[in-house]
Design a protein around this motif. Structure first.
Motif, PDB file in Angstrom:
ATOM      1  N   ASN A 220       0.850  -1.182   0.000  1.00  0.00           N
ATOM      2  CA  ASN A 220       0.000   0.000   0.000  1.00  0.00           C
ATOM      3  C   ASN A 220       0.889   1.236   0.000  1.00  0.00           C
ATOM      4  N   LEU A 221       0.979   1.891  -1.147  1.00  0.00           N
ATOM      5  CA  LEU A 221       1.824   3.069  -1.258  1.00  0.00           C
ATOM      6  C   LEU A 221       1.181   4.248  -0.537  1.00  0.00           C
ATOM      7  N   GLY A 222       2.028   5.128  -0.074  1.00  0.00           N
ATOM      8  CA  GLY A 222       1.574   6.286   0.682  1.00  0.00           C
ATOM      9  C   GLY A 222       2.657   6.708   1.643  1.00  0.00           C
ATOM     10  N   LEU A 223       2.256   7.171   2.819  1.00  0.00           N
ATOM     11  CA  LEU A 223       3.218   7.566   3.837  1.00  0.00           C
ATOM     12  C   LEU A 223       3.937   6.325   4.353  1.00  0.00           C
ATOM     13  N   ASN A 224       5.272   6.377   4.325  1.00  0.00           N
ATOM     14  CA  ASN A 224       6.067   5.229   4.741  1.00  0.00           C
ATOM     15  C   ASN A 224       5.991   5.074   6.265  1.00  0.00           C
ATOM     16  N   PRO A 225       5.373   3.977   6.770  1.00  0.00           N
ATOM     17  CA  PRO A 225       5.240   3.818   8.231  1.00  0.00           C
ATOM     18  C   PRO A 225       6.382   3.042   8.860  1.00  0.00           C
ATOM     19  N   LEU A 226       7.359   2.621   8.077  1.00  0.00           N
ATOM     20  CA  LEU A 226       8.412   1.761   8.612  1.00  0.00           C
ATOM     21  C   LEU A 226       9.422   2.565   9.420  1.00  0.00           C
ATOM     22  N   LYS A 227      10.079   1.862  10.336  1.00  0.00           N
ATOM     23  CA  LYS A 227      11.119   2.454  11.175  1.00  0.00           C
ATOM     24  C   LYS A 227      12.283   1.470  11.291  1.00  0.00           C
ATOM     25  N   PRO A 228      13.503   1.984  11.464  1.00  0.00           N
ATOM     26  CA  PRO A 228      14.633   1.063  11.693  1.00  0.00           C
ATOM     27  C   PRO A 228      14.397   0.202  12.936  1.00  0.00           C
ATOM     28  N   GLY A 229      14.658  -1.080  12.797  1.00  0.00           N
ATOM     29  CA  GLY A 229      14.424  -2.021  13.880  1.00  0.00           C
ATOM     30  C   GLY A 229      13.154  -2.817  13.743  1.00  0.00           C
ATOM     31  N   ASP A 230      12.274  -2.467  12.782  1.00  0.00           N
ATOM     32  CA  ASP A 230      11.049  -3.234  12.579  1.00  0.00           C
ATOM     33  C   ASP A 230      11.395  -4.633  12.074  1.00  0.00           C
ATOM     34  N   VAL A 231      10.750  -5.637  12.635  1.00  0.00           N
ATOM     35  CA  VAL A 231      10.970  -7.029  12.263  1.00  0.00           C
ATOM     36  C   VAL A 231       9.860  -7.457  11.316  1.00  0.00           C
ATOM     37  N   PHE A 232      10.240  -8.119  10.223  1.00  0.00           N
ATOM     38  CA  PHE A 232       9.281  -8.598   9.235  1.00  0.00           C
ATOM     39  C   PHE A 232       9.282 -10.119   9.226  1.00  0.00           C
ATOM     40  N   VAL A 233       8.069 -10.672   9.113  1.00  0.00           N
ATOM     41  CA  VAL A 233       7.876 -12.117   9.066  1.00  0.00           C
ATOM     42  C   VAL A 233       7.075 -12.453   7.817  1.00  0.00           C
ATOM     43  N   THR A 234       7.066 -13.734   7.467  1.00  0.00           N
ATOM     44  CA  THR A 234       6.282 -14.161   6.310  1.00  0.00           C
ATOM     45  C   THR A 234       4.800 -13.993   6.615  1.00  0.00           C
ATOM     46  N   SER A 235       4.044 -13.628   5.567  1.00  0.00           N
ATOM     47  CA  SER A 235       2.616 -13.385   5.735  1.00  0.00           C
ATOM     48  C   SER A 235       1.760 -14.582   5.379  1.00  0.00           C
ATOM     49  N   GLY A 236       2.320 -15.562   4.671  1.00  0.00           N
ATOM     50  CA  GLY A 236       1.534 -16.718   4.250  1.00  0.00           C
ATOM     51  C   GLY A 236       0.855 -16.526   2.919  1.00  0.00           C
ATOM     52  N   SER A 237       0.920 -15.342   2.331  1.00  0.00           N
ATOM     53  CA  SER A 237       0.309 -15.110   1.022  1.00  0.00           C
ATOM     54  C   SER A 237       1.029 -15.928  -0.037  1.00  0.00           C
ATOM     55  N   GLY A 238       0.252 -16.472  -0.963  1.00  0.00           N
ATOM     56  CA  GLY A 238       0.829 -17.295  -2.013  1.00  0.00           C
ATOM     57  C   GLY A 238       0.889 -18.767  -1.675  1.00  0.00           C
ATOM     58  N   GLY A 239       0.777 -19.116  -0.389  1.00  0.00           N
ATOM     59  CA  GLY A 239       0.733 -20.508   0.010  1.00  0.00           C
ATOM     60  C   GLY A 239       2.051 -21.237   0.010  1.00  0.00           C
ATOM     61  N   LEU A 240       3.169 -20.516  -0.121  1.00  0.00           N
ATOM     62  CA  LEU A 240       4.478 -21.183  -0.142  1.00  0.00           C
ATOM     63  C   LEU A 240       5.119 -21.214   1.236  1.00  0.00           C
ATOM     64  N   TYR A 241       5.188 -20.053   1.906  1.00  0.00           N
ATOM     65  CA  TYR A 241       5.814 -19.952   3.218  1.00  0.00           C
ATOM     66  C   TYR A 241       4.739 -19.850   4.291  1.00  0.00           C
ATOM     67  N   ALA A 242       4.930 -20.587   5.380  1.00  0.00           N
ATOM     68  CA  ALA A 242       3.993 -20.508   6.497  1.00  0.00           C
ATOM     69  C   ALA A 242       4.070 -19.135   7.149  1.00  0.00           C
ATOM     70  N   PRO A 243       2.958 -18.574   7.596  1.00  0.00           N
ATOM     71  CA  PRO A 243       3.003 -17.249   8.217  1.00  0.00           C
ATOM     72  C   PRO A 243       3.729 -17.278   9.550  1.00  0.00           C
ATOM     73  N   GLY A 244       4.392 -16.164   9.854  1.00  0.00           N
ATOM     74  CA  GLY A 244       5.045 -16.016  11.136  1.00  0.00           C
ATOM     75  C   GLY A 244       6.506 -16.381  11.174  1.00  0.00           C
ATOM     76  N   THR A 245       7.103 -16.765  10.037  1.00  0.00           N
ATOM     77  CA  THR A 245       8.525 -17.095  10.018  1.00  0.00           C
ATOM     78  C   THR A 245       9.343 -15.818   9.902  1.00  0.00           C
ATOM     79  N   ILE A 246      10.304 -15.630  10.788  1.00  0.00           N
ATOM     80  CA  ILE A 246      11.114 -14.414  10.793  1.00  0.00           C
ATOM     81  C   ILE A 246      11.960 -14.351   9.519  1.00  0.00           C
ATOM     82  N   VAL A 247      12.026 -13.160   8.913  1.00  0.00           N
ATOM     83  CA  VAL A 247      12.779 -12.988   7.670  1.00  0.00           C
ATOM     84  C   VAL A 247      13.902 -11.967   7.842  1.00  0.00           C
ATOM     85  N   ALA A 248      13.569 -10.733   8.222  1.00  0.00           N
ATOM     86  CA  ALA A 248      14.585  -9.673   8.217  1.00  0.00           C
ATOM     87  C   ALA A 248      14.185  -8.572   9.175  1.00  0.00           C
TER      88      ALA A 248
END
Length: 312
Positions: A220-248
């Motif tokens: 969703n483009l718009g105001l960038n809400p991200l901050k340094p230190g935010d942790v991203f995990v898999t979302s489960g979209s696409g059905g390949l990766y299970a949701p909740g797996t830590i990525v970066a």
């Protein structure tokens, strides 16, 4: 006046002999040191016993010094803790109260998720890996990022299966052999992983940079809400990766997202776990294949009706 005699006194002879013996001893010491150096250079274990004996002799003194150093450090820690104990206890009390509140909220969310899954007829995905494998090799100097693991078709590994380490996702299986498999790492430029921010679910796509980092592009483009230190995990979209797996984790912001550092580093991983594809493990229906192209069939041209003959 009588001429001086050329004979030396007894004291002078002793000094001369002492100087001579000193030079002889120094020269002998130099020769002995050179011989020891040559022997040590040729045979490195020749004086191992002597070194061990020297270490044993010096060990009590070393233990005494180490004990004194540890005692001094403990004393400093005790004094520092005594001076800051009040503020530390107050801070820990506040953190405990906050943790209790967050734990109650998490329990409520887990209960709500169970009710929703029961309502929708969904079941939990078993977190059981297909195989454990050793990381054999990984590319380090190429723009492409691949790795090789010591598990293949004999162990049940299939193309597309996610590969994880204890610290996070590292990629997915690209090619499978009999006893080995080739893994496409998440840092490869051809890898795109659907992710979301762990604390509030902001969706993004993580694409490899080829240099060990990921480019996070917001959905969703718009105001960038991200901050340094935010942790991203898999979302489960696409059905390949299970949701909740830590990525970066985010390290730098960009105009449309951020640059993130991968937490599952294959360079430091000895063993990995290979998991089944999330859609298959969850029993989801496979994606529908595109319908086959229909070739239009040309109908034969209709013959024109014969014209009635004019009456004579």
């Amino acid at each position: 006046m009588a001429p001086p005699t050329s004979r030396r006194t007894g004291f002078s002879k002793r000094a001369q002999y002492g100087t001579f013996l000193g030079y002889v001893a120094a020269f002998a010491g130099m020769l002995a040191g050179a011989a020891v150096l040559v022997v040590a250079f040729i045979n490195k274990d020749a004086f191992g016993g002597l070194r061990g004996m020297a270490s044993d002799v010096a060990a009590p003194a070393g233990r005494t010094v180490a004990a004194g150093r540890a005692g001094a450090q403990d004393l400093g820690a005790i004094l520092g803790g005594f001076l800051t104990s009040g503020a530390t206890h107050a801070r820990m009390r506040r953190e405990i109260e906050l943790a209790r509140t967050r734990l109650a909220e998490a329990a409520a969310l887990a209960d709500e998720n169970r009710h929703l899954r029961a309502l929708l007829g969904l079941r939990e995905v078993p977190e059981r890996p297909v195989a454990f494998a050793r990381m054999i090799a990984s590319t380090a100097s190429s723009t492409r990022r691949f790795a090789t693991v010591s598990a293949g078709a004999r162990q049940g590994v299939q193309v597309g299966m996610p590969v994880r380490t204890p610290t996070g996702l590292i990629g997915r299986v690209l090619e499978v052999g009999g006893s080995t498999a080739r893994v496409l790492l998440v840092t490869d430029p051809e890898s795109v992983v659907p992710v979301q921010r762990a604390r509030d679910g902001v969706p993004a796509l993580a694409q490899g940079h080829g240099d060990g980092t990921l480019q996070l592009r917001l959905v969703n483009l718009g105001l960038n809400p991200l901050k340094p230190g935010d942790v991203f995990v898999t979302s489960g979209s696409g059905g390949l990766y299970a949701p909740g797996t830590i990525v970066a984790v985010v390290v730098e912001l960009t105009r449309d997202g951020a640059i993130a550092r991968v937490l599952g580093d294959p360079a430091t991983a000895d063993y990995v776990a290979i998991y089944p594809v999330y859609a298959q493990a969850a029993g989801m229906p496979e994606a529908l294949a595109p319908p086959p192209a229909v070739t239009p069939q040309l109908r034969p041209a209709r013959k024109p009706a014969p014209k009635p003959e004019a009456a004579n």
